[in-house]
Structure formats: structure tokens, C-alpha cells
Motif scaffolding. Structure first.
Motif: not given
Lengths: 222, 282, 222
Positions: B88, B112, B115-116, B122, B126, B128, B130, B144, C114, C116-117, C119-126, C135
């Protein structure tokens, strides 16, 4: 090219005179909008149901209808036939009435953003609601409203470019007149753009200064 | 389809009592040696931002089922270190290995995939904003992993059950308490079946009374043998569960060792000094 | 007002006009919004030089009255050898102007997501695309919706300036008929009603849309 520059130079005093008319019109309209907009906002937040209905209808009409149409309706329908008001005076009033509708929404938003506890604290001290609103809520709300209010200035300034259609002798009217008599449409329309742009920038700068001046340290920083 | 084996590794050193921590360490070393490759290793990670050196040759190695804790004053580089591990924050130099496989961070696809398999929790949750709790957990499974809506929601629901939030599945992040939000974030990370979890101060944005429920989840994972690297200020927790503590300051690991070694009364370590001041502040 | 005059003169003319107005608004709305999204994204995330250009464009457009923009456009394009009819010139002007205003809201919405969100998506491998689609866009559109919605309503009203490019829309039909019959008041009152219906319909639709997109607590500071 030289001829164009010379013509513009020659006509500048005349056009800048129009700027004064524009500025006067915008100032009067802003003032009318402010004096009507604040009570409208207070009425819409704290008023009884019939009053709230009346105010929302007022706002709906002035926000839902193009300024151009309002200018024609009020000038030809009321101000000229009934009071023989000049085009400029009528324009100031119509712009003011429209602005009141918009300003009331700015102030309403600001009033609603003030925590309820403020008015409660005022009541707990034994203040009458009118005093609580007038001396506690509004002074805070007005500060919150300034950014929106600056925006309102720039909108009014741009909208005022329409009043020449009624025959007021503002910037736009004089530009139009020069453009037609000299047949230099492009040059004069560019000049008009520059003039309005400069007035907008200077006006916003001044309002930003005002914002700083009445800023309360630490207020709205969270 | 549940990876329950992950939580039933009976030979996991995590199940040993804190008093036996030293023994646990040698046991985990044995385990690591016997399997040859650690679950996750980061070697000589360095990072500068501008002219400031944030990380200076920091390394860590996690055996399967190990929980290591990074502590240190704020600004020590803990968070940067964790975020360098999964790219990151791209490190300037250093290498990361997952089960012995070297990771090339330049290769986006490889990163990627990495990361999976390495989940992250965090400090500020963080989630989402919405999406409902359920969709927060399900979305990565769909986007993913390519799972169907139905499968992803079923899996998400079982993960929410695991963190005790099945009855909150339809709520949005703004409708959850901080502790619940962080537990959803755990469910989101766990749904990806991670081999390792990175936890970046998972409780420090929470009100004190909400810290417990989140620590409970981490304790549960540790018991189940999840491999974790966690930055935290929760010293009691670290003392009880960590196999090793890394003390960081100014971008370097200054001390490392088992909690028993570092936190023994009169050991005179920087770690002990730091922790006693931390207790005073709290 | 006599019913005959209303039925036989005003309504047919205004019906003709409102049809043109709708034809003006719809492409301007769609392309203006699309332009605003592109411009807003460039102003938020583009390379520095593009951001500068985008910011400058937006400042200029927002600082100059739309009527002058149309005036310039209508007078300038023939000088460049481009001949547009009044309708096309008006639509082009509306698109250029709405794109600038929309871009303000889009830019703000994109920047307010934000980090951070992400980063969270990247951390999940998006990957980048699914992060954008799942997102960023759903959140940014929700945040921009109220502002962009207002811009649509403004566009309906400001479409009345199309008369500047000799495009005969609702207002121009009213002006023509009024100039011919001298019955300004009735004609513009009815014209106002037409606009009120259009803007109220738009406001209603936007309200529905906002309700559909509503998420509890979304967009409020935590």
C-alpha cells in the motif's frame, strides 16, 4: 486591429459608467435580498404552518422561473403600469425579490446547522425566543452563511446582465449598443466577458476579506 | 467450504498459556524450521519520504500460526512498515516473501494476488461507506474472487456470524458502533481466506469500552492459529498472546523478544520503559 | 385575460416553444453532465498542467454571465470559419457552461472520498477498474447528486437565454408574441407557468432519485 483597440479605448468611459449602474443594481438587490431573506428564513424554520407554506410558495416561484420571465412579468405587469417605475428601479426590485428567495435558503441552511442546544441554553437563561433567535442563533448563522452569500453576489452580478432587456443602461446595454453601432461584435463581447470576470474576482476577494474579519477563532474548524 | 482447519490447528503455540511463552517461542521456531518457509517474511524493508528515513532495514518473519506484535511510540514507522508489506506504501528497498515465494511488487497482477492472501485491518476501519455490512464483506468476493451474488452473500453472512454480527448485516457503516464497524472489517478480511493478517492498531480509534469486543475477535483468531502481525498499544493483550514483541523507534526495530524477556520486571529494556510510561498515560 | 387570446394565440406559440426548449435542455443536460464528470475527474486526479487548465476554464466560465458566453460564441465561431445555427450554438454554450459547474461538484465529491477506503479496496486485491466502478463512482455520484441536480434546474431556467443565438425557444416565442401584441403581462405569466411546471417536474424527479440513492448516515461527518 488598431482601429478596434482605439474604438474600445474611446468607448471605455461610457462602458465603465455602465459598470457603476450594474454595481448599484447588484448592491441594491443584495440588500433587498438580505432584508427579506433573513425574515423569510426565520419564518421558514420557526414559523407556523401557514406562514411556512406561504414562504415555500414564494421560494418555489422565484427559484422555479427564469429571471428573464420574472423581469417581464413584474415590469410590464406591475411596476410600469401601476407605479411608472423606471426599468432600472424595477430591475433592482425583481433581482432583489429573486435573491431573497435564494438567500432565504442559504440562511435557512445556516440556521438549521446551529446546534439546537444554543436556543435551548438561551431559553434556559430566560431569554424570549425572539431574543434567543436574534442574539444567539442568527449571529452564528450569519457567519456560517457568508460563503453561500459570496456565491450569491457572483450569481446576482451575472444575472444582472439581463436587465438591459427592459431598457436599463447597464454594462451589457452599453456593450450591446457599442457592438451594434461599430459592428465590432466579437471584440465588444470579449470586452464584456473580461469586465464581468474582473468584477466577479474583485468582489469575491473583498467578501473573502470580510469573512476573515468577522471570523471567530476556533469557530467551525472541527 | 469453510476453512475451519485454519482455526483448529491444535498444535498451534497460540494455545499455550503466557507463562509458557518462552517454551512457545522455541516450539514455534521448531515448527518454522520443520516447515522450512515462514508464512510471511519481510526482509530489510526501507522507506524514505522526502529526505526523512521512515523505515531503516526493518525485517520480520512469521511462522504459521504465529502472532507478533509491533509496539513503539507514534511516528516510529509501525503503520508504514505494515503498509509496506502489502505494497500500500511501496517500499524503497527490501523483499517480501509469502510462503517462501518472493513477491515482485512491480507486477500489479502479482501484487493483487498477494493482497488477496494477506488480509489487512486498519486503525480507522475503512469500511465502504455506501455499502451495508453484508455487502462490505461480499463485494471483494464478487469483484475480486468472481463469486456469484448468492454465494458471496452466503459466505459473507457466515463470516458476519463468526464475528457475532449476523443481526447487523443490513445496516450501513454509519449505523454501527466503532467496535461493530471494526468487527465487520475483520469479517471482510477473513472472507478472503487470508494466510496472514496484518493489523494496524485495530483498537486505537475505539472508545475504551468498545476495545474488548475487538480484542475478543483477535484472541479467537489467535487461538485458531491465524498468522498475524499486529501494531498495537494494548500491552496486556500483547503480553498475554504475542509470541514475540518488536519494539520500534525512529524507523528501526530496537528490541525484539518474547514478552517474558522484554517485559520482565527489572529487565531494563526500552520496551519495558516505554510500556510503563504508556500505563501512566492511560 | 380573454380565454380566446390564451387558447388561440398564447398556448400554440408557447407549446411550439416549450418543445424547442426541451430539445435544447436534454442534450445539454446529458453532455454537460458527461463533460462535468470528465472535467471534474481531470481537476481532481489529472496531471498538474491539466488540473491548472481545468481550474482556469472553470473559473472563467463561472465568472462570466452565460448570456455573454453565448454572445461570444455566437459572434466568434463564424470568425473561425465555423457556422452553427442558433440551436447548435445554444446547445454548445449550455454544455460548456454546465460542464464547468458540474465539474465543481464532481471534483469535490471525488476528493471527499476517504482515502482509507481506497487502501482497504487495494488491500483486498481490487484492481483499478473494479475499485473505480464499485467504490469510487457509487460514492462520488451520491455526493455530487444534490449539487448536480440543482445545476439541471438552473439549466432549465437559463435555457431561456437561447434567444441570444436567435434560437426560438419558449422564452423567444413569448417575446415574439409580446412584441407583436403588446400583451406582455399575460404572455409572460403563462410562460412562467410553463417554466414552473418544467422545473417542478425536474425537482420532483431529482427528489425521487435522491430518495432511491439514500444511505443512512452517508455523507455526514462521523
Amino acid at each position: 486591429m488598431q482601429e478596434v483597440i482605439f474604438t474600445i479605448y474611446e468607448s471605455l468611459p461610457y462602458i465603465l459608467g455602465g459598470c457603476l449602474v450594474t454595481l448599484a443594481c447588484v448592491s441594491v438587490a443584495l440588500l433587498i435580498g438580505l432584508t427579506l431573506g433573513v425574515p423569510l428564513a426565520v419564518g421558514q424554520v420557526y414559523g407556523a404552518a401557514p406562514l411556512r407554506f406561504f414562504i415555500s410558495t414564494y421560494v418555489w416561484f422565484f427559484r422555479g422561473c427564469p429571471l428573464l420571465v420574472q423581469l417581464y412579468i413584474f415590469f410590464y405587469g406591475i411596476f410600469w403600469p401601476l407605479f411608472e417605475l423606471s426599468a432600472l428601479a424595477s430591475s433592482c426590485i425583481v433581482l432583489g425579490l429573486t435573491s431573497a428567495a435564494y438567500q432565504s435558503q442559504i440562511f435557512r441552511g445556516a440556521i438549521e446547522a446551529i446546534p439546537q442546544g444554543q436556543l435551548k441554553a438561551a431559553r434556559a437563561l430566560g431569554l424570549r425566543d425572539s431574543n434567543g433567535i436574534g442574539f444567539i442563533v442568527l449571529p452564528q448563522a450569519m457567519r456560517l452563511a457568508i460563503p453561500g452569500w459570496s456565491n450569491e453576489f457572483s450569481i446576482l452580478l451575472k444575472d444582472s446582465a439581463l436587465i438591459y432587456l427592459l431598457g436599463a443602461s447597464d454594462t451589457m446595454a452599453r456593450i450591446h449598443q457599442m457592438a451594434t453601432t461599430t459592428n465590432m461584435h466579437f471584440a465588444f463581447s470579449l470586452l464584456a466577458g473580461v469586465i464581468y470576470f474582473v468584477i466577479t474576482l474583485v468582489g469575491l476577494k473583498l467578501l473573502r476579506g470580510l469573512e476573515q474579519k468577522i471570523h471567530i477563532p476556533g469557530y467551525q474548524k472541527a | 467450504m469453510h476453512n475451519e482447519n485454519q482455526f483448529q490447528a491444535t498444535d498451534s503455540p497460540a494455545e499455550l498459556a503466557p507463562a509458557e511463552a518462552t517454551a512457545a517461542k522455541s516450539l514455534s521456531e521448531e515448527a518454522a524450521a520443520s516447515r522450512r518457509d515462514p508464512a510471511l517474511a519481510a526482509v530489510n524493508i526501507s522507506k524514505s519520504i522526502g529526505s526523512r528515513l521512515i523505515l531503516d532495514n526493518v525485517s520480520v518473519s512469521l511462522a504459521r500460526g504465529e502472532l507478533k506484535v509491533v509496539i513503539g511510540p507514534s511516528g516510529a514507522g509501525k503503520s508504514t512498515f505494515l503498509q509496506c508489506i502489502n505494497g500500500l506504501i511501496p517500499p524503497d528497498t527490501g523483499q517480501v516473501f509469502l510462503e517462501g515465494q518472493s513477491l515482485n511488487m512491480r507486477n500489479k497482477h502479482e501484487l493483487r494476488l498477494f493482497r488477496q492472501q494477506v488480509g489487512m485491518i486498519f486503525q480507522d476501519f475503512n469500511l465502504f461507506d455506501h455499502l451495508t455490512a453484508l455487502d462490505n464483506v461480499a463485494i471483494a468476493l464478487r469483484k475480486v474472487r468472481g463469486m456469484s451474488r448468492q454465494d458471496s452473500e452466503a459466505r459473507a453472512m457466515s463470516e458476519l456470524e463468526r464475528v457475532g454480527l449476523a443481526n447487523r448485516a443490513r445496516l450501513y457503516p454509519a449505523e454501527l458502533s466503532g467496535g461493530q464497524t471494526q468487527r465487520v472489517a475483520f469479517a471482510r478480511a477473513l472472507a478472503m481466506d487470508p494466510k496472514v493478517l496484518l493489523l494496524d492498531e485495530p483498537t486505537s480509534a475505539l472508545d475504551p469500552e468498545l476495545v474488548g469486543e475487538v480484542l475478543e475477535v483477535i484472541r479467537y483468531l489467535a487461538k485458531g492459529g491465524m498468522t498475524m502481525l499486529m501494531a498495537t498499544h494494548q500491552m496486556d493483550f500483547a503480553r498475554a498472546l504475542a509470541h514475540e514483541i518488536l519494539f520500534m523507534e525512529h524507523g528501526r526495530v530496537i528490541e525484539s523478544g518474547s514478552p517474558a524477556e522484554l517485559l520482565a520486571a527489572g529487565s531494563g529494556t526500552r520496551t519495558l520503559d516505554f510500556c510503563s510510561r504508556l500505563d501512566l498515560e492511560l | 385575460m380573454e380565454i380566446d387570446f390564451l387558447l388561440e394565440r398564447i398556448l400554440p406559440a408557447l407549446n411550439r416553444g416549450v418543445w424547442v426548449t426541451i430539445q435544447l435542455i436534454i442534450p445539454s443536460m446529458l453532455l454537460g453532465f458527461a463533460g462535468g464528470v470528465v472535467l471534474g475527474a481531470l481537476r481532481a486526479f489529472g496531471p498538474r498542467w491539466l488540473r491548472r487548465i481545468g481550474d482556469a476554464y472553470t473559473t472563467v466560465i463561472r465568472g462570466v454571465p452565460l448570456i455573454i458566453q453565448l454572445f461570444i460564441l455566437y459572434n466568434a465561431l463564424p470568425k473561425l470559419g465555423i457556422y452553427l445555427d442558433g440551436f447548435a450554438a445554444a446547445v454548445l454554450g449550455f454544455i460548456m457552461c454546465s460542464a464547468a459547474y458540474h465539474s465543481e461538484y464532481i471534483r469535490g465529491a471525488l476528493l471527499s472520498i476517504r482515502q482509507g477506503q481506497l487502501k482497504a479496496a487495494q488491500a483486498l486485491g481490487f484492481d483499478k477498474t473494479s475499485m473505480l466502478v464499485s467504490i469510487v463512482i457509487p460514492q462520488a455520484l451520491r455526493r455530487a447528486l444534490p449539487g448536480c441536480g440543482n445545476e439541471f434546474i438552473y439549466l432549465i431556467k437559463y435555457s431561456s437565454l437561447a434567444y441570444m443565438t436567435t434560437c426560438v425557444d419558449l422564452t423567444s416565442e413569448a417575446m415574439k408574441l409580446a412584441a407583436y401584441t403588446y400583451r406582455f403581462t399575460e404572455i409572460f405569466l403563462v410562460c412562467g407557468v410553463y417554466y414552473l411546471i418544467l422545473t417542478s417536474l425536474a425537482a420532483w424527479a431529482l427528489n425521487r432519485l435522491e430518495k432511491l440513492a439514500y444511505i443512512p448516515g452517508f455523507g455526514k461527518a462521523k
